[in-house]
Each structure stands twice: as structure tokens, then as C-alpha cells.
Write an enzyme that holds these catalytic residues in place. Structure first.
Site, PDB file in Angstrom:
ATOM      1  CG  ASN A 136      -0.242  -0.233   2.642  1.00 11.55           C
ATOM      2  OD1 ASN A 136       0.997   0.139   2.691  1.00 11.55           O
ATOM      3  ND2 ASN A 136      -0.677   0.239   3.623  1.00 11.55           N
ATOM      4  CD  GLU A 143       0.447   0.297   7.214  1.00 13.13           C
ATOM      5  OE1 GLU A 143       0.647   0.618   6.375  1.00 13.13           O
ATOM      6  OE2 GLU A 143      -0.046  -0.764   8.209  1.00 13.13           O
TER       7      GLU A 143
END
Ligand code: F6R
Length: 242
Positions: A136, A143
Site C-alpha cells: 500500500n 501507513e
């Protein structure tokens, strides 16, 4: 940003190991920022081979790892501390006193994160940071988010990361949900950054991160702005879908 196009995983690993070994030869007391995961294993294997041949000496090298799961002891088989011993430290002369990894059992996140950032500072910063690329776009465990983080911090792992990591655990419930990770600023302050990426599954995220806009929605994209960033990727990872 420099791109080194490798033929395959082994070639990618040798190219990255060449850069790291040149770094250590030129500056024997280098501070190396290290990563876990499947991408750098071949790089470590190559460095071990050169060490065993007597071509590289790690006696003065200091290392700081990117991240560690919260709640796992360094002795735990699934901890990143254990990963590093199993894949690298046990086979070269990097001394335990010279290698640092966030301590997953420190329940006081604020204390652990500031302790780790102080360690990086006291070492004089990172000379070369080795990275993998999350599916991702994460680097370390930074993140996708609304903003870029600064120093070491505690993160709640995204569903995509938990899914990608569950292959290393017996049951999905065993996959830790939190980690300590260096922040984007820690990584961006490294003098050099080298990322290893392999395989067709990573091609879409390579395209997004390095040929798209710089955005915290794809944390690795910030590396486009780093003064000395080298992407070492194999042909499959650079074969972008239309
Ligand atoms: C590991 C780390 C992660 C991995 C990334 C890619 O310390 O910080 O960002 O680099 O998840 O993992 P692999 O290489 O297994 O695809």
C-alpha cells in the site's frame, strides 16, 4: 532519484548489496538503517557471502532497524529482532551492542519512541537507509494517512499490512495490530536511501509511489524528494500495467 533496473530478485539483491558494501568500505563506522521483510533477505545473503570471503568487515558498523511489533519480545520468533538475527546478524561481525531495534515490550509508547529517536541522534543520524516497499506504499510501518509523520511513533497497522504479514504467523489472530516505527522524517534525514523492490505484484505501487504525486496517501512517494534516493527494482516490478 536514481533507478537501477535489475534482471530479477538475485540481481536486485547483488546490486543493493554492492551499494551497501561500498558504503561500509568507504566509511567503516557507517550507521546503516535496516529493514525486514522478504525484499532485503537476498541483499543480506549477499553481504554475508562477501563477509565470509573477507571482502567486507562490519566490526565498526552501527545499525538501526526501522520497526518492531508492539508486544513481541526480541526473543519471539516472529519479532523483527529475531528476523535480523536469523537473516543477517548471526552471520556477520555486527556486534549486538552496535545494533538497535525498537523494544516491542515497552508499553510506554512515548518513552520508547523518544528513546529510539535519541539513539538515532546519538549515532549522528543514518548514513544509508535500506527500505522495502509495502503493497500500500508504506515504508517502515508508515501507513497511508492524511499527513507525513515525523519521528518514531506507535502505529496501528492497516488491514492491508496485517493481511500481507499474516503469512509469517500461525493464525491471523496472532498478527500484532500495533508497531513502533521510525517516522518519515527519520527516513528522509538519512544521507542515502536505497529501496529494494521485486516482483510483478509490486509494479502498481512502484508506479504510484515514484511516477505519481507526492502524497501521504502513498508514503513512499516522499522519497521522490530525497537528495540521494536509489530504487533498485527488478524488471517485473518496473513493468507497469497500462
Ligand atoms: C520492514 C518494513 C516494511 C517492509 C514492507 C515490504 O521492516 O518496514 O515496510 O519493507 O512491508 O515487505 P516485503 O519486503 O516483505 O514485501
Amino acid at each position: 532519484m536514481k533507478i537501477i533496473r535489475a534482471r530479477d530478485y538475485d540481481h536486485m539483491s547483488r546490486q543493493a548489496a554492492n551499494i551497501i558494501s561500498a558504503q561500509v568500505i568507504l566509511k567503516p563506522d557507517s550507521v546503516l538503517g535496516l529493514a525486514t521483510g522478504s525484499s532485503p533477505i537476498g541483499t543480506y545473503r549477499q553481504l554475508i557471502a562477501w563477509y565470509l570471503k573477507g571482502d567486507i568487515d562490519f566490526a565498526q558498523v552501527r545499525t538501526v532497524n526501522l520497526d518492531e511489533y508492539v508486544g513481541l519480545a526480541p526473543e519471539n520468533e516472529q519479532s523483527y529482532a529475531c528476523f535480523m538475527r536469523r537473516n543477517f546478524f548471526n552471520f556477520v561481525n555486527i556486534y549486538p551492542a552496535n545494533s538497535y531495534i525498537p523494544y516491542g515490550l515497552n508499553k510506554n509508547a512515548e518513552d520508547e519512541c523518544s528513546r529510539y529517536d535519541r539513539i538515532i541522534q546519538s549515532l549522528g543520524g543514518i548514513d544509508l537507509q535500506l527500505l522495502g516497499l509495502g503493497p500500500n506504499g508504506h515504508i517502515g510501518f508508515n501507513e497511508p494517512d492524511e499527513f507525513f509523520t515525523k519521528g518514531t511513533h506507535k502505529v496501528s497497522l492497516s488491514e492491508a499490512t496485517t493481511q500481507a504479514n499474516k503469512r509469517f504467523f500461525e493464525k491471523e489472530e496472532d498478527v500484532p495490530r500495533f508497531a513502533y516505527t521510525m517516522g518519515i522524517c527519520d527516513i528522509m534525514q538519512a544521507q542515502r536511501v536505497v529501496m529494494v523492490v521485486s516482483g510483478a505484484a509490486k509494479a502498481p505501487v512502484v508506479k504510484q509511489a515514484f511516477f505519481g504525486p507526492v502524497t501521504p496517501r502513498c508514503p513512499a512517494s516522499i522519497l521522490q524528494l530525497h537528495k540521494d534516493f536509489t530504487l533498485v527494482a527488478d524488471e517485473a516490478a518496473l513493468a507497469f500495467p497500462d
